[in-house]
Design a protein around this motif. Structure first.
Motif, short mmCIF file in Angstrom:
data_model
loop_
_atom_site.label_atom_id
_atom_site.label_comp_id
_atom_site.label_asym_id
_atom_site.label_seq_id
_atom_site.Cartn_x
_atom_site.Cartn_y
_atom_site.Cartn_z
N ASN A 1 2.27 4.81 -2.30
CA ASN A 1 1.31 4.98 -3.40
C ASN A 1 1.99 5.39 -4.70
OD1 ASN A 1 -0.96 4.29 -1.93
ND2 ASN A 1 -1.37 6.39 -1.29
N ARG A 2 2.94 6.31 -4.61
CA ARG A 2 3.64 6.78 -5.82
C ARG A 2 4.46 5.66 -6.46
NH1 ARG A 2 5.55 12.69 -3.66
NH2 ARG A 2 3.48 13.64 -3.77
N ILE A 3 5.15 4.89 -5.64
CA ILE A 3 5.94 3.78 -6.17
C ILE A 3 5.03 2.72 -6.78
CG2 ILE A 3 7.52 1.90 -5.54
CD1 ILE A 3 8.67 3.78 -3.41
N LEU B 1 5.24 -5.27 -7.57
CA LEU B 1 3.89 -4.74 -7.47
C LEU B 1 3.03 -5.56 -6.51
CD1 LEU B 1 2.21 -2.45 -8.67
CD2 LEU B 1 1.56 -3.99 -10.51
N ILE B 2 3.18 -6.86 -6.56
CA ILE B 2 2.44 -7.73 -5.63
C ILE B 2 2.84 -7.43 -4.19
CG2 ILE B 2 2.18 -10.13 -4.85
CD1 ILE B 2 2.42 -10.92 -7.84
N LEU C 1 1.64 -4.50 1.09
CA LEU C 1 2.13 -3.63 2.16
C LEU C 1 1.19 -2.47 2.46
CD1 LEU C 1 5.94 -3.34 1.40
CD2 LEU C 1 4.85 -4.49 3.31
N HIS C 2 0.28 -2.16 1.55
CA HIS C 2 -0.63 -1.04 1.78
C HIS C 2 -1.54 -1.29 2.97
CE1 HIS C 2 -0.10 0.64 -2.43
NE2 HIS C 2 0.12 1.65 -1.60
N THR D 1 2.95 0.13 -11.59
CA THR D 1 1.78 -0.27 -12.36
C THR D 1 1.89 0.21 -13.80
OG1 THR D 1 0.41 -0.17 -10.37
CG2 THR D 1 -0.73 -0.10 -12.48
N ILE D 2 2.33 1.44 -13.99
CA ILE D 2 2.49 1.98 -15.34
C ILE D 2 3.57 1.21 -16.10
CG2 ILE D 2 3.23 4.02 -16.63
CD1 ILE D 2 1.82 5.68 -14.39
#
Length: 77
Positions: A53-55, A18-19, A24-25, A60-61
């Motif tokens: 974004n989806r990944i 996640l980090i 990368l965004h 996150t979930i």
């Protein structure tokens, strides 16, 4: 290896991933390029950004769910 250790490893992997994905965004703001109207020169919907974004949301979930499970002590030690 018990279930608690396995869940902790998955939690750690999701945290590190996640980090990396957040870093990368691409930035959403116009920044200083918005002053001269140059910000709209390179705006286009990209498939890679949508997938990223989806990944990121999925991780996150997973991360938040495992955080609740691990902090509540629902797993046997």
């Amino acid at each position: 290896m018990n279930i608690s250790t396995l869940v902790q490893l998955i939690w750690l992997f999701s945290a590190i991933s996640l980090i990396i994905l957040v870093l990368l965004h691409s930035p959403k703001g116009d920044g200083i390029g918005g002053i001269g109207g140059q910000a709209q020169l390179f705006t286009s919907a990209k498939s890679a950004e949508t997938t990223l974004n989806r990944i990121t949301w999925a991780l996150t979930i997973i991360f938040m769910g495992l955080t609740v499970i691990l902090s509540a002590g629902w797993l046997p030690r």
